[in-house]
Design a protein around this motif. Structure first.
Motif, PDB file in Angstrom:
ATOM      1  N   ARG A 190       8.054   3.915   0.801  1.00  0.00           N
ATOM      2  CA  ARG A 190       8.850   5.131   0.841  1.00  0.00           C
ATOM      3  C   ARG A 190      10.082   4.960   0.526  1.00  0.00           C
ATOM      4  O   ARG A 190      10.866   3.873   1.045  1.00  0.00           O
ATOM      5  N   ASP A 203       0.848  -1.214  -0.048  1.00  0.00           N
ATOM      6  CA  ASP A 203       0.072  -0.063  -0.147  1.00  0.00           C
ATOM      7  C   ASP A 203       0.975   1.165   0.082  1.00  0.00           C
ATOM      8  O   ASP A 203       0.444   2.226  -0.468  1.00  0.00           O
ATOM      9  N   VAL A 204       2.059   1.099   0.403  1.00  0.00           N
ATOM     10  CA  VAL A 204       2.981   2.381   0.805  1.00  0.00           C
ATOM     11  C   VAL A 204       4.201   1.841   0.458  1.00  0.00           C
ATOM     12  O   VAL A 204       4.874   0.920   0.898  1.00  0.00           O
ATOM     13  N   LEU A 236       2.502  -3.036  -6.030  1.00  0.00           N
ATOM     14  CA  LEU A 236       1.673  -1.919  -5.674  1.00  0.00           C
ATOM     15  C   LEU A 236       0.119  -2.025  -5.847  1.00  0.00           C
ATOM     16  O   LEU A 236      -0.155  -2.187  -7.063  1.00  0.00           O
ATOM     17  N   ALA A 252      -2.472   2.846  -4.077  1.00  0.00           N
ATOM     18  CA  ALA A 252      -1.010   2.943  -3.201  1.00  0.00           C
ATOM     19  C   ALA A 252      -0.513   4.221  -3.448  1.00  0.00           C
ATOM     20  O   ALA A 252      -0.702   5.201  -4.349  1.00  0.00           O
ATOM     21  N   LEU A 253       0.315   4.478  -2.464  1.00  0.00           N
ATOM     22  CA  LEU A 253       1.123   5.500  -2.271  1.00  0.00           C
ATOM     23  C   LEU A 253       2.586   5.509  -2.066  1.00  0.00           C
ATOM     24  O   LEU A 253       2.959   4.774  -1.688  1.00  0.00           O
ATOM     25  N   VAL A 254       3.193   6.222  -3.116  1.00  0.00           N
ATOM     26  CA  VAL A 254       4.777   6.167  -3.235  1.00  0.00           C
ATOM     27  C   VAL A 254       5.197   7.506  -2.695  1.00  0.00           C
ATOM     28  O   VAL A 254       4.677   8.693  -3.244  1.00  0.00           O
ATOM     29  N   ILE A 255       6.214   7.419  -1.743  1.00  0.00           N
ATOM     30  CA  ILE A 255       6.752   8.671  -1.129  1.00  0.00           C
ATOM     31  C   ILE A 255       8.350   8.604  -1.519  1.00  0.00           C
ATOM     32  O   ILE A 255       8.933   7.629  -0.903  1.00  0.00           O
ATOM     33  N   ASN A 278       4.587  10.843  -4.623  1.00  0.00           N
ATOM     34  CA  ASN A 278       4.611  12.361  -4.044  1.00  0.00           C
ATOM     35  C   ASN A 278       5.917  12.288  -3.626  1.00  0.00           C
ATOM     36  O   ASN A 278       6.683  11.338  -3.497  1.00  0.00           O
ATOM     37  N   ILE A 308      -2.298   5.080  -8.644  1.00  0.00           N
ATOM     38  CA  ILE A 308      -1.141   5.075  -7.470  1.00  0.00           C
ATOM     39  C   ILE A 308      -0.680   6.507  -7.542  1.00  0.00           C
ATOM     40  O   ILE A 308      -0.390   7.187  -8.644  1.00  0.00           O
ATOM     41  N   ARG A 309      -0.539   7.088  -6.329  1.00  0.00           N
ATOM     42  CA  ARG A 309      -0.047   8.379  -6.125  1.00  0.00           C
ATOM     43  C   ARG A 309       1.394   8.402  -5.762  1.00  0.00           C
ATOM     44  O   ARG A 309       2.024   7.732  -4.993  1.00  0.00           O
TER      45      ARG A 309
END
Length: 154
Positions: free
Chosen positions: A36, A33-34, A77, A81-84, A127, A124-125
Motif C-alpha cells: 500500500r 503479498d500486499v 512481490l 500480489a496486490l498493490v494499492i 489498484n 500482480i493487481r
C-alpha cells in the motif's frame, strides 16, 4: 508556515534509508503479498504564484515517492500480489489553486494503469483508492454562514 501535513511529510522525506539497508530488509522478508503506497503532500499551487521548489516538493512526495517505493519492492512481490496506490478525487476535477496536486494524483493513476500492464505476467493487481475530502480539526474552518468546509494547507 502552517503546521499542516506538509511539516510531517518533510520529516518523512528526510528519513531516507541507504539502498543497501533496504535490499537487506527486502531479502529477509522473502516476498510481499500486499503493498500500500500512500504518499500525501497537499498544498496550494496557484498557477501564477507557485515556485519551482514548491513544484518539486509536491511532485517528490506524491509521485517520486510512490514510483521508487514500487521500484524497490517490485522484485519481491509474489505472484498474485496486490498493490494499492492512494490517489485523490482531485485527479478528476479542476480545482483552482490545486493544479499540481491534481496533476500529481493523476500521475499516480497513470502509474497504476501502466504497472498493471507491466506486472500482468506475474498476475500482480495494481489498484487505486480515491478517498474524498476528510474534515479534520486542522483543516476545517468556519465559513461565513457558520458551516464547516475543507481547506488545504497553503
Amino acid at each position: 508556515m502552517s503546521s499542516c501535513r506538509r511539516d510531517r511529510s518533510a520529516k518523512v522525506r528526510r528519513q531516507r534509508f541507504p539502498l543497501a539497508d533496504v535490499k537487506i530488509f527486502l531479502f529477509r522478508i522473502r516476498g510481499l503479498d500486499v503493498l500500500r503506497a500512500n504518499a500525501g503532500g497537499a498544498f496550494g499551487t496557484p498557477l501564477t504564484a507557485t515556485e519551482e521548489a514548491r513544484y518539486d516538493e509536491l511532485m517528490d512526495i506524491n509521485v517520486k515517492g510512490v514510483f521508487f517505493s514500487m521500484q524497490a519492492v517490485s522484485p519481491i512481490l509474489r505472484e498474485g500480489a496486490l498493490v494499492i496506490l492512494s490517489m485523490s478525487w482531485l485527479n478528476k476535477v479542476g480545482t483552482p489553486g490545486l493544479s499540481m496536486l491534481s496533476a500529481s494524483k493523476a500521475a499516480v493513476r497513470s502509474l497504476a494503469r501502466t504497472w498493471s500492464a507491466e506486472l500482468l505476467d506475474r498476475k500482480i493487481r495494481v489498484n487505486t483508492v480515491s478517498p474524498g475530502a476528510v474534515a479534520r480539526q486542522s483543516t476545517a474552518v468556519p465559513s461565513p454562514r457558520g458551516c464547516k468546509r475543507q481547506t488545504l494547507c497553503r
